[in-house]
Design a protein around this motif. Structure first.
Motif, short mmCIF file in Angstrom:
data_model
loop_
_atom_site.label_atom_id
_atom_site.label_comp_id
_atom_site.label_asym_id
_atom_site.label_seq_id
_atom_site.Cartn_x
_atom_site.Cartn_y
_atom_site.Cartn_z
N ARG A 34 4.49 -11.00 -7.80
CA ARG A 34 4.57 -10.14 -8.99
C ARG A 34 3.21 -9.69 -9.49
O ARG A 34 3.10 -8.65 -10.14
N PHE A 35 2.18 -10.46 -9.23
CA PHE A 35 0.83 -10.14 -9.68
C PHE A 35 -0.06 -9.93 -8.47
O PHE A 35 0.07 -10.62 -7.46
N LEU A 36 -1.00 -8.99 -8.60
CA LEU A 36 -1.89 -8.69 -7.48
C LEU A 36 -3.34 -8.72 -7.94
O LEU A 36 -3.70 -8.08 -8.94
N LEU A 37 -4.17 -9.45 -7.20
CA LEU A 37 -5.59 -9.51 -7.50
C LEU A 37 -6.30 -8.28 -6.95
O LEU A 37 -5.86 -7.68 -5.97
N ALA A 38 -7.42 -7.92 -7.56
CA ALA A 38 -8.13 -6.68 -7.24
C ALA A 38 -8.42 -6.46 -5.76
O ALA A 38 -8.29 -5.32 -5.28
N PRO A 39 -8.80 -7.49 -4.99
CA PRO A 39 -9.07 -7.23 -3.56
C PRO A 39 -7.86 -6.73 -2.78
O PRO A 39 -8.02 -6.20 -1.69
N GLY A 40 -6.67 -6.89 -3.34
CA GLY A 40 -5.47 -6.43 -2.65
C GLY A 40 -5.09 -5.00 -2.97
O GLY A 40 -4.16 -4.44 -2.35
N PHE A 41 -5.79 -4.36 -3.89
CA PHE A 41 -5.40 -3.01 -4.31
C PHE A 41 -5.52 -1.99 -3.18
O PHE A 41 -4.55 -1.30 -2.86
N ASN A 42 -6.71 -1.85 -2.63
CA ASN A 42 -6.94 -0.80 -1.63
C ASN A 42 -6.08 -0.95 -0.38
O ASN A 42 -5.54 0.04 0.12
N PRO A 43 -5.90 -2.19 0.16
CA PRO A 43 -4.98 -2.32 1.30
C PRO A 43 -3.55 -1.91 0.97
O PRO A 43 -2.86 -1.32 1.81
N LEU A 44 -3.11 -2.21 -0.26
CA LEU A 44 -1.74 -1.83 -0.64
C LEU A 44 -1.63 -0.32 -0.81
O LEU A 44 -0.61 0.28 -0.46
N VAL A 45 -2.67 0.31 -1.33
CA VAL A 45 -2.69 1.78 -1.42
C VAL A 45 -2.53 2.39 -0.03
O VAL A 45 -1.73 3.32 0.18
N GLU A 46 -3.27 1.87 0.94
CA GLU A 46 -3.18 2.39 2.30
C GLU A 46 -1.80 2.16 2.89
O GLU A 46 -1.26 3.04 3.59
N LYS A 47 -1.22 1.01 2.62
CA LYS A 47 0.13 0.73 3.12
C LYS A 47 1.14 1.71 2.54
O LYS A 47 1.97 2.27 3.27
N PHE A 48 1.08 1.91 1.23
CA PHE A 48 2.02 2.84 0.57
C PHE A 48 1.83 4.26 1.10
O PHE A 48 2.81 5.00 1.29
N ARG A 49 0.59 4.67 1.34
CA ARG A 49 0.35 6.03 1.83
C ARG A 49 0.87 6.19 3.26
O ARG A 49 1.39 7.25 3.62
N ARG A 50 0.71 5.16 4.07
CA ARG A 50 1.26 5.22 5.43
C ARG A 50 2.77 5.37 5.39
O ARG A 50 3.35 6.16 6.16
N GLU A 51 3.40 4.61 4.52
CA GLU A 51 4.86 4.69 4.40
C GLU A 51 5.31 6.08 3.96
O GLU A 51 6.31 6.60 4.47
N ARG A 52 4.57 6.68 3.04
CA ARG A 52 4.94 8.01 2.59
C ARG A 52 4.74 9.05 3.69
O ARG A 52 5.57 9.95 3.86
N ARG A 53 3.68 8.90 4.47
CA ARG A 53 3.46 9.84 5.58
C ARG A 53 4.57 9.72 6.62
O ARG A 53 5.03 10.72 7.16
N MET A 54 4.99 8.50 6.88
CA MET A 54 6.07 8.29 7.84
C MET A 54 7.37 8.93 7.38
O MET A 54 8.10 9.54 8.16
N LEU A 55 7.67 8.81 6.09
CA LEU A 55 8.86 9.42 5.53
C LEU A 55 8.79 10.93 5.60
O LEU A 55 9.77 11.61 5.92
N GLU A 56 7.62 11.48 5.29
CA GLU A 56 7.45 12.93 5.34
C GLU A 56 7.56 13.44 6.76
O GLU A 56 8.16 14.50 7.01
N ASP A 57 7.00 12.67 7.71
CA ASP A 57 7.10 13.07 9.11
C ASP A 57 8.54 13.04 9.58
O ASP A 57 9.00 13.92 10.34
#
Length: 254
Positions: A227-250
Motif C-alpha cells: 500500500r505504501f511505496l518508498l521514493a526509490p520505487g517511483f521511477n521503476p513503477l512509472v516505467e512499468k505503468f508506461r510499458r503497460e499502457r504502450r502494450m494496450l495501445e499497440d
C-alpha cells in the motif's frame, strides 16, 4: 473515468492536474479547493468545486462525486507562521482520513492516493509525524473498509524545472522553505537520482494509481501490504505503468 484531486493550487497538485487533463482515459476531473484554480479554466472535463471545510462535506457534493474511481490527495500544510499544532493535525491527518472514509462509502473500489514524505520512521519534524499518523489512519480504515484502496507515496524530491506547463501556476512570492527546496532538489537529483521523481512522472504515477483497480503495488520498495511505496520505487513503477499502457495501445491498433 472520473477522478478527484485536492491541493491542485500547490506544486504537486498542479503537476497531477496537468497530467490528468492530458490523459484521454480521464474524462472528468473534480478539483476540490478553497481557492480559485486557474489551471482548470476553459478545461471542459475539469471542474473546480469550492469546499469551505474539508472536514465536512455536504450530501450534494458527496452525491456529485459518487462515480469517482479515486482521489489524489495533495492537500497538506507545513509548520510556519502562526499555524497551531491543532491546525496541522486537522489539515494533515483528520482531513484525508475523513475524505477517505466519506468517498469510499458505498463504492466497490475507491483508490485513495496520498502524498507522503520519505523518512517518516525517523520522525525528524512535525510534518513527518503528521504524515505518519495519516498513514496509520489509512491502514486502519483499509482493514475496516476493504473497498478502500489506499496508496501512500513517500516522496523525497520532485524536480519540476522541466515541467513548463505548470510554471505559470506556481504561486509567488514563494515562502522561504519552498525557495530553499528549489535549490536542494537539483542537488538531490544530482547526487542520488534514485530519490528524485520529475514532476511529469510523479503526476503520471499518482494519476495512474487513482485510475487502476486498487491492487497492491509490486515492488521491492513497497511496504505495508503493497500500500505504501518508498521514493526509490517511483521511477521503476512509472516505467512499468508506461510499458503497460504502450502494450494496450499497440493491442488496440492491431
Amino acid at each position: 473515468m472520473h477522478i478527484i484531486i485536492t491541493g491542485a493550487t500547490g506544486l504537486i497538485g498542479s503537476a497531477v492536474l496537468d497530467i490528468a487533463l492530458n490523459d484521454p482515459e480521464v474524462t472528468k476531473i473534480s478539483v476540490l479547493s478553497r481557492s480559485p484554480v486557474p489551471q482548470v479554466w476553459a478545461q471542459p472535463k475539469a471542474e473546480a468545486i469550492y469546499v469551505p471545510d474539508f472536514g465536512n462535506y455536504d450530501l450534494e457534493l458527496v452525491r456529485k462525486l459518487e462515480d469517482a474511481k479515486g482521489i489524489v490527495w495533495c492537500l497538506g500544510e507545513t509548520r510556519h507562521g502562526s499555524i497551531t499544532t491543532e491546525d496541522l493535525d486537522r489539515i494533515n491527518v483528520q482531513y484525508p482520513l475523513y475524505a477517505a472514509k466519506t468517498f469510499a462509502e458505498g463504492k466497490n473500489v475507491f483508490n485513495f492516493v496520498f502524498v507522503s514524505m520519505l523518512g517518516i520512521e525517523r520522525q525528524l519534524h512535525e510534518d513527518v509525524v503528521d504524515k505518519g499518523k495519516a498513514e496509520e489512519g489509512l491502514m486502519k480504515l483499509y482493514k475496516e473498509m476493504p473497498n478502500l484502496k489506499p496508496y501512500s507515496m513517500r516522496l523525497c524530491a520532485m524536480d519540476y524545472r522541466g515541467h513548463k506547463a505548470i510554471h505559470q501556476y506556481i504561486k509567488y512570492p514563494r515562502p522561504w522553505w519552498k525557495i530553499l527546496a528549489s535549490w536542494v532538489i537539483p542537488m538531490v537529483k544530482w547526487y542520488s537520482a534514485v530519490l528524485n521523481c520529475d514532476s511529469p512522472d510523479f503526476g503520471f504515477l499518482l494519476t495512474e494509481l487513482a485510475k487502476r483497480d486498487g491492487s497492491p503495488i509490486e515492488s521491492e520498495y513497497a511496504i505495508e501490504e503493497g500500500r505504501f511505496l518508498l521514493a526509490p520505487g517511483f521511477n521503476p513503477l512509472v516505467e512499468k505503468f508506461r510499458r503497460e499502457r504502450r502494450m494496450l495501445e499497440d493491442a488496440k491498433t492491431k
